[in-house]
Enzyme design. Structure first.
Site, short mmCIF file in Angstrom:
data_model
loop_
_atom_site.label_atom_id
_atom_site.label_comp_id
_atom_site.label_asym_id
_atom_site.label_seq_id
_atom_site.Cartn_x
_atom_site.Cartn_y
_atom_site.Cartn_z
CG HIS A 64 105.72 2.81 120.46
ND1 HIS A 64 105.95 2.01 119.37
CD2 HIS A 64 106.10 4.06 120.07
CE1 HIS A 64 106.44 2.72 118.38
NE2 HIS A 64 106.54 3.97 118.77
CG ASN A 80 104.50 -1.38 119.44
OD1 ASN A 80 104.29 -0.17 119.55
ND2 ASN A 80 105.69 -1.92 119.68
CG ASP A 123 111.14 9.76 121.82
OD1 ASP A 123 111.36 10.63 120.95
OD2 ASP A 123 110.15 9.01 121.78
CD GLU A 149 108.89 -0.19 121.62
OE1 GLU A 149 107.69 -0.36 121.32
OE2 GLU A 149 109.77 0.06 120.78
#
EC number: 3.5.99.6
Length: 261
Positions: free
Chosen positions: A137, A135, A67, A142
């Site tokens: 990801h 979380n 990314d 996400e």
């Protein structure tokens, strides 16, 4: 999914590096999928050391990062291009033209399509390295990301933005968007290796390994991969219900094969 529990974050990095080195010794022109964040830094340090000792070469290797922030130029100190140059590329013999990171300054739709094409043209990724967000990801996929998603632009959650705020000064505008490989793109890799360390990742590790496969926890999609390796330290593994079983598998593997991995 295979789970390896290491004694420390340093051991996580060392075991991860050993997997990379074995691949490159077997396939010098391998295609690596690379990650950023705090966890891979120690892994990259081990790879640099092994390169300096002459044990491995990256001269034929091609790399694809997961990314990049949208709106940040490659030369920006907080870009993932800058991160990779500082933490790995500047210290090994990889050819600059063989290192690929999404262009955060380009048109996101066109860049995403082009990135998928580049991966395909390279023959696909042999080993995808991943970190794990608190979380759940992976990359910047996400919660609620499609489990079949491809490379695309994503809006970051407020939690991710807060977690990454430590890298930006108070007077800098922090990006809220990024281009990321999709979960489907990640799952296309022939092998996947995820590294996690620290008690803050324990809930995410448990959901990934033992929870249901759900878009609410993107990393749980790794359960569907035929060759996914998860290397965690004792703190990150602390909430796993079957931790004794995973340790038993490790000991049996060591007994039969003479090594954990």
């Amino acid at each position: 999914m295979r789970v390896i529990i290491a004694d420390s974050p340093e051991a996580v990095a060392r075991m991860g590096a050993e997997q990379c080195i074995r691949l490159l010794q077997d396939k010098p022109a391998a295609v690596l999928g690379l990650a950023t964040g705090s966890t891979p830094i120690a892994l990259y340090a081990h790879l640099i050391q092994r390169r300096q000792q002459g044990e491995v070469s990256f001269h034929q290797v091609r790399t694809f990062n997961l990314d990049e922030y949208i709106g940040i130029a490659p030369q920006h100190p907080q870009s993932y291009r800058s991160f990779m140059q500082k933490q790995l590329f500047d210290h090994i013999d990889v050819l600059p033209e063989n290192t690929h990171i999404p262009n955060g300054m380009g048109d996101p739709i066109a860049e995403s399509r082009a990135y998928e094409d580049k991966i395909h043209s390279a023959g696909g990724i042999d080993l995808q390295i991943l970190g794990l967000g608190r979380n759940g990801h992976i990359g910047f996929n996400e919660p609620t990301s499609s489990l079949s998603s491809r490379t695309r632009a994503k809006t970051l959650t407020q939690e991710t933005i807060r977690d990454n705020s430590r890298f930006f000064s108070a007077d800098e505008e922090q990006p809220h968007l990024a281009i990321t490989m999709g979960i489907g793109t990640i799952l296309d890799a022939r092998k996947i290796m995820l590294l996690a360390a620290g008690a803050a990742k324990a809930d995410a590790v448990k959901a990934m390994v033992e929870g249901p496969i759900s878009a609410m926890h993107p990393a749980s999609a790794l359960q569907m991969h035929p060759s996914a390796l998860v290397i965690v330290d004792t703190d990150a593994a602390s909430k796993l219900e079957l931790i004794d079983y995973y340790r038993w598998v490790q000991s049996e593997t060591l007994r039969v094969q003479g090594a954990y991995l």
